[in-house]
Design a protein around this motif. Structure first.
Motif, PDB file in Angstrom:
ATOM      1  N   SER A  78       0.826  -1.208   0.000  1.00 15.20           N
ATOM      2  CA  SER A  78       0.000   0.000   0.000  1.00 15.20           C
ATOM      3  C   SER A  78       0.862   1.261   0.000  1.00 15.20           C
ATOM      4  N   ARG A  79       2.017   1.191   0.669  1.00 11.72           N
ATOM      5  CA  ARG A  79       2.936   2.332   0.636  1.00 11.72           C
ATOM      6  C   ARG A  79       3.464   2.563  -0.778  1.00 11.72           C
ATOM      7  N   HIS A  80       3.671   1.472  -1.521  1.00 12.57           N
ATOM      8  CA  HIS A  80       4.069   1.636  -2.929  1.00 12.57           C
ATOM      9  C   HIS A  80       2.965   2.345  -3.712  1.00 12.57           C
ATOM     10  N   ALA A  81       1.706   2.037  -3.415  1.00 17.28           N
ATOM     11  CA  ALA A  81       0.598   2.738  -4.082  1.00 17.28           C
ATOM     12  C   ALA A  81       0.696   4.233  -3.800  1.00 17.28           C
ATOM     13  N   GLY A  82       1.080   4.594  -2.585  1.00 16.98           N
ATOM     14  CA  GLY A  82       1.286   6.003  -2.255  1.00 16.98           C
ATOM     15  C   GLY A  82       2.417   6.624  -3.059  1.00 16.98           C
ATOM     16  N   GLN A  83       3.455   5.847  -3.313  1.00 23.27           N
ATOM     17  CA  GLN A  83       4.567   6.337  -4.136  1.00 23.27           C
ATOM     18  C   GLN A  83       4.100   6.575  -5.566  1.00 23.27           C
ATOM     19  N   TYR A  84       3.245   5.698  -6.077  1.00 23.24           N
ATOM     20  CA  TYR A  84       2.653   5.903  -7.404  1.00 23.24           C
ATOM     21  C   TYR A  84       1.794   7.164  -7.425  1.00 23.24           C
ATOM     22  N   ALA A  85       1.083   7.426  -6.323  1.00 23.73           N
ATOM     23  CA  ALA A  85       0.224   8.616  -6.260  1.00 23.73           C
ATOM     24  C   ALA A  85       1.054   9.884  -6.416  1.00 23.73           C
ATOM     25  N   VAL A  86       2.231   9.890  -5.834  1.00 21.75           N
ATOM     26  CA  VAL A  86       3.096  11.071  -5.883  1.00 21.75           C
ATOM     27  C   VAL A  86       3.822  11.186  -7.221  1.00 21.75           C
ATOM     28  N   LEU A  87       4.373  10.070  -7.715  1.00 20.33           N
ATOM     29  CA  LEU A  87       5.218  10.118  -8.915  1.00 20.33           C
ATOM     30  C   LEU A  87       4.502   9.797 -10.218  1.00 20.33           C
ATOM     31  N   GLY A  88       3.368   9.125 -10.141  1.00 20.05           N
ATOM     32  CA  GLY A  88       2.680   8.725 -11.370  1.00 20.05           C
ATOM     33  C   GLY A  88       3.557   7.791 -12.189  1.00 20.05           C
ATOM     34  N   PRO A  89       3.500   7.890 -13.520  1.00 17.03           N
ATOM     35  CA  PRO A  89       4.301   7.007 -14.375  1.00 17.03           C
ATOM     36  C   PRO A  89       5.812   7.181 -14.208  1.00 17.03           C
ATOM     37  N   LEU A  90       6.246   8.274 -13.610  1.00 11.77           N
ATOM     38  CA  LEU A  90       7.680   8.446 -13.339  1.00 11.77           C
ATOM     39  C   LEU A  90       8.186   7.445 -12.308  1.00 11.77           C
ATOM     40  N   PHE A  91       7.248   6.817 -11.600  1.00 11.30           N
ATOM     41  CA  PHE A  91       7.635   5.798 -10.625  1.00 11.30           C
ATOM     42  C   PHE A  91       8.445   4.692 -11.296  1.00 11.30           C
ATOM     43  N   TRP A  92       8.022   4.268 -12.500  1.00  9.01           N
ATOM     44  CA  TRP A  92       8.678   3.114 -13.130  1.00  9.01           C
ATOM     45  C   TRP A  92      10.163   3.344 -13.394  1.00  9.01           C
ATOM     46  N   PRO A  93      10.571   4.376 -14.117  1.00  5.62           N
ATOM     47  CA  PRO A  93      12.018   4.531 -14.327  1.00  5.62           C
ATOM     48  C   PRO A  93      12.765   4.816 -13.019  1.00  5.62           C
ATOM     49  N   ALA A  94      12.156   5.575 -12.111  1.00  4.70           N
ATOM     50  CA  ALA A  94      12.823   5.874 -10.844  1.00  4.70           C
ATOM     51  C   ALA A  94      13.007   4.596 -10.025  1.00  4.70           C
ATOM     52  N   TYR A  95      11.985   3.742 -10.002  1.00  3.86           N
ATOM     53  CA  TYR A  95      12.070   2.495  -9.240  1.00  3.86           C
ATOM     54  C   TYR A  95      13.147   1.580  -9.823  1.00  3.86           C
ATOM     55  N   TRP A  96      13.175   1.452 -11.146  1.00  2.00           N
ATOM     56  CA  TRP A  96      14.156   0.541 -11.755  1.00  2.00           C
ATOM     57  C   TRP A  96      15.572   1.074 -11.623  1.00  2.00           C
ATOM     58  N   LEU A  97      15.738   2.374 -11.626  1.00  2.00           N
ATOM     59  CA  LEU A  97      17.047   2.961 -11.341  1.00  2.00           C
ATOM     60  C   LEU A  97      17.463   2.624  -9.910  1.00  2.00           C
ATOM     61  N   ALA A  98      16.540   2.750  -8.981  1.00  2.00           N
ATOM     62  CA  ALA A  98      16.825   2.423  -7.582  1.00  2.00           C
ATOM     63  C   ALA A  98      17.128   0.934  -7.422  1.00  2.00           C
ATOM     64  N   CYS A  99      16.428   0.072  -8.167  1.00  2.00           N
ATOM     65  CA  CYS A  99      16.720  -1.368  -8.149  1.00  2.00           C
ATOM     66  C   CYS A  99      18.138  -1.625  -8.652  1.00  2.00           C
ATOM     67  N   GLY A 100      18.491  -0.965  -9.743  1.00  2.00           N
ATOM     68  CA  GLY A 100      19.832  -1.131 -10.310  1.00  2.00           C
ATOM     69  C   GLY A 100      20.906  -0.708  -9.335  1.00  2.00           C
ATOM     70  N   TRP A 101      20.726   0.450  -8.699  1.00  2.00           N
ATOM     71  CA  TRP A 101      21.702   0.932  -7.713  1.00  2.00           C
ATOM     72  C   TRP A 101      21.841  -0.069  -6.570  1.00  2.00           C
ATOM     73  N   SER A 102      20.710  -0.540  -6.069  1.00  2.08           N
ATOM     74  CA  SER A 102      20.741  -1.483  -4.962  1.00  2.08           C
ATOM     75  C   SER A 102      21.445  -2.777  -5.366  1.00  2.08           C
ATOM     76  N   TYR A 103      21.144  -3.278  -6.555  1.00  2.00           N
ATOM     77  CA  TYR A 103      21.746  -4.535  -7.005  1.00  2.00           C
ATOM     78  C   TYR A 103      23.250  -4.388  -7.223  1.00  2.00           C
ATOM     79  N   VAL A 104      23.645  -3.302  -7.836  1.00  2.00           N
ATOM     80  CA  VAL A 104      25.070  -3.078  -8.100  1.00  2.00           C
ATOM     81  C   VAL A 104      25.849  -2.954  -6.794  1.00  2.00           C
ATOM     82  N   THR A 105      25.263  -2.323  -5.799  1.00  2.00           N
ATOM     83  CA  THR A 105      25.987  -2.080  -4.551  1.00  2.00           C
ATOM     84  C   THR A 105      25.896  -3.208  -3.533  1.00  2.00           C
ATOM     85  N   THR A 106      24.810  -4.030  -3.593  1.00  2.00           N
ATOM     86  CA  THR A 106      24.638  -5.070  -2.567  1.00  2.00           C
ATOM     87  C   THR A 106      24.317  -6.459  -3.110  1.00  2.00           C
TER      88      THR A 106
END
Length: 147
Positions: free
Chosen positions: A85-113
């Motif tokens: 449900s918190r992710h739904a709130g993130q979608y409410a704030v970012l709209g479709p920009l959530f997708w590229p921002a989320y995948w960038l954050a996934c990439g950063w997390s994967y590369v670092t950990t």
């Protein structure tokens, strides 16, 4: 009811920005059954595709799960439902920009950990523990050289 204004605003915003429509379209195309959840979220149950490997994920105000809605709504999984449900709130704030921002954050997390979630800002703010992620992992060896 505490939080009700935010639930209503989140539902309206994700409908207006099109992300809930995208979640409903995805559910329709994959023939998942859509059920009403709590606090303005919908649950699409019976996801059968192999990706993503998680038990559930969110698109707009639609939580898509491999399991049944009853499974997700059970009291034992209230933390997981709150996380999604918190992710739904993130979608409410970012709209479709959530997708590229989320995948960038996934990439950063994967590369670092080596984990898509541990250093992912969106997962951290949705509650790592609630989403089934470890709270912390050591940085990858190549990254330790820069410390």
């Amino acid at each position: 009811m505490a939080g009700r204004p935010w639930h209503v605003a989140r539902t309206v915003l994700t409908a207006a920005n099109g992300t809930t429509g995208a979640g409903l379209l995805l559910a329709l195309l994959t023939r998942t059954r859509i059920r009403r959840g709590r606090h303005g979220v919908l649950i699409a149950e019976g996801w059968r595709l192999r990706m993503p490997p998680a038990s559930c994920f969110t698109v707009g105000s639609v939580i898509i799960t491999r399991r049944s809605a009853e499974w997700l709504l059970h009291e034992q999984r209230s933390a997981l439902l709150a996380h999604e449900s918190r992710h739904a709130g993130q979608y409410a704030v970012l709209g479709p920009l959530f997708w590229p921002a989320y995948w960038l954050a996934c990439g950063w997390s994967y590369v670092t950990t080596g984990s898509f979630g541990v250093r992912n800002w969106f997962e951290r703010h949705a509650g790592l523990n609630d989403g089934g992620y470890p709270e912390e992992l050591p940085p990858r060896p190549w990254l330790r050289r820069f410390r």
